[in-house]
Design a protein around this motif. Structure first.
Motif, mmCIF file in Angstrom:
data_model
loop_
_atom_site.group_PDB
_atom_site.id
_atom_site.type_symbol
_atom_site.label_atom_id
_atom_site.label_comp_id
_atom_site.label_asym_id
_atom_site.label_seq_id
_atom_site.Cartn_x
_atom_site.Cartn_y
_atom_site.Cartn_z
ATOM 1 N N ARG A 1 0.844 -1.199 0.000
ATOM 2 C CA ARG A 1 0.000 0.000 0.000
ATOM 3 C C ARG A 1 0.875 1.243 0.000
ATOM 4 N NH1 ARG A 1 -4.662 0.388 4.498
ATOM 5 N NH2 ARG A 1 -5.430 -1.378 3.268
ATOM 6 N N GLU A 2 0.451 2.248 -0.742
ATOM 7 C CA GLU A 2 1.193 3.500 -0.782
ATOM 8 C C GLU A 2 1.106 4.208 0.570
ATOM 9 O OE1 GLU A 2 3.056 4.824 -3.177
ATOM 10 O OE2 GLU A 2 2.753 3.053 -4.443
ATOM 11 N N ALA A 3 2.139 4.949 0.884
ATOM 12 C CA ALA A 3 2.163 5.695 2.139
ATOM 13 C C ALA A 3 1.182 6.861 2.081
ATOM 14 C CB ALA A 3 3.566 6.207 2.421
ATOM 15 N N ILE A 4 0.532 7.134 3.198
ATOM 16 C CA ILE A 4 -0.347 8.296 3.304
ATOM 17 C C ILE A 4 0.518 9.512 3.594
ATOM 18 C CG2 ILE A 4 -2.266 9.329 4.576
ATOM 19 C CD1 ILE A 4 -3.150 6.503 5.323
ATOM 20 N N PRO A 5 0.380 10.612 2.817
ATOM 21 C CA PRO A 5 1.188 11.809 3.086
ATOM 22 C C PRO A 5 1.005 12.274 4.529
ATOM 23 C CG PRO A 5 0.031 12.017 0.989
ATOM 24 C CD PRO A 5 -0.494 10.781 1.647
ATOM 25 N N SER A 6 2.087 12.727 5.140
ATOM 26 C CA SER A 6 2.041 13.086 6.559
ATOM 27 C C SER A 6 1.066 14.220 6.851
ATOM 28 C CB SER A 6 3.445 13.479 7.046
ATOM 29 O OG SER A 6 3.952 14.552 6.280
ATOM 30 N N ASP A 7 0.812 15.098 5.858
ATOM 31 C CA ASP A 7 -0.124 16.195 6.097
ATOM 32 C C ASP A 7 -1.583 15.752 6.012
ATOM 33 O OD1 ASP A 7 -0.098 15.694 3.396
ATOM 34 O OD2 ASP A 7 0.069 17.789 2.778
ATOM 35 N N GLU A 8 -1.803 14.472 5.677
ATOM 36 C CA GLU A 8 -3.165 13.946 5.610
ATOM 37 C C GLU A 8 -3.450 12.934 6.726
ATOM 38 O OE1 GLU A 8 -3.975 12.339 1.760
ATOM 39 O OE2 GLU A 8 -3.250 14.119 0.685
ATOM 40 N N THR A 9 -2.507 12.764 7.633
ATOM 41 C CA THR A 9 -2.681 11.791 8.712
ATOM 42 C C THR A 9 -3.274 12.461 9.946
ATOM 43 O OG1 THR A 9 -0.430 12.170 9.531
ATOM 44 C CG2 THR A 9 -0.736 10.420 7.905
ATOM 45 N N GLU A 10 -3.818 11.631 10.842
ATOM 46 C CA GLU A 10 -4.356 12.144 12.100
ATOM 47 C C GLU A 10 -3.209 12.455 13.060
ATOM 48 O OE1 GLU A 10 -7.311 12.722 11.856
ATOM 49 O OE2 GLU A 10 -8.228 11.246 10.547
ATOM 50 N N SER A 11 -3.472 13.304 14.028
ATOM 51 C CA SER A 11 -2.454 13.640 15.022
ATOM 52 C C SER A 11 -2.192 12.441 15.930
ATOM 53 C CB SER A 11 -2.906 14.840 15.866
ATOM 54 O OG SER A 11 -3.046 15.993 15.068
ATOM 55 N N TYR A 12 -0.935 12.307 16.336
ATOM 56 C CA TYR A 12 -0.532 11.246 17.265
ATOM 57 C C TYR A 12 -0.885 11.674 18.679
ATOM 58 C CZ TYR A 12 2.755 8.330 19.983
ATOM 59 O OH TYR A 12 3.326 7.473 20.892
ATOM 60 N N VAL A 13 -1.427 10.764 19.475
ATOM 61 C CA VAL A 13 -1.672 11.038 20.891
ATOM 62 C C VAL A 13 -1.274 9.795 21.682
ATOM 63 C CG1 VAL A 13 -4.094 10.328 20.700
ATOM 64 C CG2 VAL A 13 -3.378 11.747 22.620
ATOM 65 N N GLY A 14 -0.508 10.009 22.745
ATOM 66 C CA GLY A 14 -0.033 8.886 23.546
ATOM 67 C C GLY A 14 -1.165 8.196 24.276
ATOM 68 N N VAL A 15 -1.306 6.898 24.059
ATOM 69 C CA VAL A 15 -2.341 6.097 24.712
ATOM 70 C C VAL A 15 -1.678 4.851 25.275
ATOM 71 C CG1 VAL A 15 -4.537 4.888 24.435
ATOM 72 C CG2 VAL A 15 -4.065 6.928 23.070
ATOM 73 N N LEU A 16 -1.987 4.531 26.535
ATOM 74 C CA LEU A 16 -1.408 3.348 27.159
ATOM 75 C C LEU A 16 -2.211 2.094 26.821
ATOM 76 C CD1 LEU A 16 -0.516 4.601 30.749
ATOM 77 C CD2 LEU A 16 0.986 4.377 28.783
ATOM 78 N N PRO A 17 -1.547 0.954 26.750
ATOM 79 C CA PRO A 17 -2.271 -0.306 26.478
ATOM 80 C C PRO A 17 -3.284 -0.674 27.550
ATOM 81 C CG PRO A 17 0.089 -0.574 26.087
ATOM 82 C CD PRO A 17 -0.092 0.746 26.776
ATOM 83 N N THR A 18 -3.173 -0.085 28.738
ATOM 84 C CA THR A 18 -4.076 -0.443 29.826
ATOM 85 C C THR A 18 -5.385 0.332 29.800
ATOM 86 O OG1 THR A 18 -2.859 1.148 31.198
ATOM 87 C CG2 THR A 18 -2.246 -1.170 31.391
ATOM 88 N N THR A 19 -5.560 1.244 28.855
ATOM 89 C CA THR A 19 -6.779 2.042 28.830
ATOM 90 C C THR A 19 -7.952 1.254 28.264
ATOM 91 O OG1 THR A 19 -6.042 2.952 26.705
ATOM 92 C CG2 THR A 19 -5.640 4.272 28.664
ATOM 93 N N SER A 20 -9.142 1.759 28.528
ATOM 94 C CA SER A 20 -10.369 1.111 28.073
ATOM 95 C C SER A 20 -10.719 1.587 26.662
ATOM 96 C CB SER A 20 -11.520 1.458 29.021
ATOM 97 O OG SER A 20 -11.907 2.813 28.846
ATOM 98 N N PRO A 21 -11.697 0.928 26.007
ATOM 99 C CA PRO A 21 -12.134 1.395 24.682
ATOM 100 C C PRO A 21 -12.595 2.846 24.692
ATOM 101 C CG PRO A 21 -13.001 -0.802 25.111
ATOM 102 C CD PRO A 21 -12.363 -0.333 26.390
ATOM 103 N N MET A 22 -13.118 3.310 25.835
ATOM 104 C CA MET A 22 -13.582 4.694 25.915
ATOM 105 C C MET A 22 -12.439 5.677 25.715
ATOM 106 S SD MET A 22 -15.761 6.545 28.897
ATOM 107 C CE MET A 22 -17.157 5.535 28.408
ATOM 108 N N ALA A 23 -11.300 5.438 26.386
ATOM 109 C CA ALA A 23 -10.159 6.336 26.240
ATOM 110 C C ALA A 23 -9.574 6.242 24.845
ATOM 111 C CB ALA A 23 -9.091 5.998 27.280
ATOM 112 N N VAL A 24 -9.535 5.038 24.282
ATOM 113 C CA VAL A 24 -9.022 4.860 22.913
ATOM 114 C C VAL A 24 -9.892 5.622 21.925
ATOM 115 C CG1 VAL A 24 -8.574 3.183 21.093
ATOM 116 C CG2 VAL A 24 -7.974 2.632 23.455
#
Length: 435
Positions: free
Chosen positions: A377-400
């Motif tokens: 698959r072709e790479a998605i241009p960085s200006d079209e991607t969503e912002s990164y946000v730190g999420v821990l593996p221990t969080t619930s679906p609500m936080a994700v």
């Protein structure tokens, strides 16, 4: 940032105390199990039981909240968890610890769902990103701090288990005394795994394997330390290192994530994890080499989780994110259940250092699959991607889900701001050009 913290400090304090208690108990299981002579396989089953309960709690707690309310559910889960922690030293047998771990996992998952719904309700659109970041930092600091508390008592007695129970019991006071509103808690029906695999194959496979990595590190790390003869203080430092690296690497990996092909960053992070697992495998028990391997191998695990979530959101619409969040947590949970079983069996029959070998193979599998997906698959241009946000593996679906929606809105706002700035610049150029 200080204004944001002032509005949610009680919730964050409660989360830190909960993580101190839960972090103590997680490491104590491995240490006390070694003292009692439990086999690696038995401790692997006990470790996996936690994630069975955690996965169940993520699905059932929202239903319980709708029936009886946040406060009752939160108080009931806290009571059951506190009681379970005290019961561990009273029933030192694998057959007894397994259902107790299921109960603790269920309670922790429900506590996350309830606390995160209150936290989300307390935040505004402008502060949600900072509140999420503060929440993730509070969780991580709680886990790391818990390892230091393990040195204050004898793991062969009930003292530390009682201390963990007290911390969990006390943690509910600041939370319950600070919440004023009753937020709505709705759990979206998870997207079918087949649909998730079609839309985001790298994230689906990667987060499944990463679930195995995380559960092996957090659950079997103390078992590994016990089996090679580390002291309780050394085991606590080793487990602390597995989480401390995440605090250091979260920001630079997040910064890179918004500026390059995320698949390359996933590949690079997994390769780093694999290489340091090789270092741990060949360390021959050298304490400092083990600590370095834990710091870097553990340090890339949490950022990888956030990377997979961000990459998934790049391929989905805003309306699909809630269902995808539930599916990703389910996928991660299944991997977390299986990972300790594989590593425990390997440690039983090939020696304790198979802990590193299994982890290295898991990281290697993530890297190889990321490399393969780059050819499909072709790479998605960085200006079209969503912002990164730190999420821990221990969080619930609500936080994700909250993190995904916030990241999408943030990326859209940045895109609109850039477009407006570009339009303004064009107007200025037209006004400055000669007629």
């Amino acid at each position: 940032m200080l204004k944001v913290l002032a509005s949610v400090w009680a919730l964050l304090l409660g989360i830190v105390l909960i993580m101190l208690g839960n972090g103590m108990h997680s490491t104590l299981i491995g240490v006390r199990g070694g003292i009692e002579g439990f086999s690696s396989v038995a401790l692997a089953v006990v470790t996996s039981a936690y994630f069975v309960g955690f996965l169940s709690g993520a699905r059932i707690t929202p239903i319980m909240i709708r029936r009886v309310g946040h406060v009752r559910v939160f108080a009931a889960l806290g009571s059951f968890m506190s009681a379970a922690l005290i019961a561990f030293p009273l029933l030192t047998e694998p057959w007894a610890w397994t259902p107790l771990r299921v109960l603790v996992g269920f309670c922790m998952s429900g506590i996350y769902v309830t606390a995160e719904s209150w936290l989300n309700d307390a935040a505004t659109n402008e502060t949600r990103g900072k509140v999420l970041s503060a929440y993730m930092i509070a969780q991580t600091l709680g886990i790391i701090g818990a390892q230091g508390l393990l040195t204050l008592g004898d793991a062969g007695t009930s003292v530390l288990f009682i201390g963990a129970s007290i911390l969990v019991s006390v943690s509910f006071a600041p939370i319950l005394l600070s919440v004023a509103s009753v937020p709505v808690t709705e759990a979206a029906r998870p997207m079918p795994l087949r649909g998730l695999l079609v839309n985001a194959p790298l994230s689906t496979v990667g987060i499944f394997i990463l679930g195995s990595v995380y559960a092996t590190q957090s659950g079997m790390g103390a078992v590994f330390g016990t089996k090679i003869g580390l002291s309780t203080a050394q085991i606590a430092l080793f487990v602390g290192m597995l989480f401390a690296g995440a605090l250091l690497f979260q920001y630079p990996i997040g910064w890179l994530s918004d500026r390059m092909d995320r698949r390359k960053l996933i590949f690079g992070s997994a390769v780093i994890g694999a290489l340091f697992c090789v270092l741990g495998w060949t360390s021959e028990g050298s304490l400092w080499l083990l600590m370095g391997a834990a710091f870097f191998a553990g340090g890339v695990t949490t950022p990888l989780y956030a990377l997979f979530l961000a990459y998934t959101n790049d391929s989905l619409s805003l309306a699909e994110m809630p269902a995808a969040s539930g599916a990703l947590v389910l996928t991660f949970g299944i991997g977390a259940i299986l990972g300790p079983l594989v590593s425990g069996w390997s440690m039983q029959y090939f020696g304790p250092f198979a802990f590193w070998l299994v982890l290295g193979m898991m990281f290697g599998a993530i890297a190889l699959y990321a490399l393969y997906r780059m050819t499909r698959r072709e790479a998605i241009p960085s200006d079209e991607t969503e912002s990164y946000v730190g999420v821990l593996p221990t969080t619930s679906p609500m936080a994700v889900e909250t993190a995904g929606v916030w990241a999408a809105e943030q990326a859209e706002a940045e895109s609109e701001a850039a477009a407006e700035a570009e339009a303004e610049a064009e107007k200025k150029e037209e006004g400055a050009s000669p007629s």
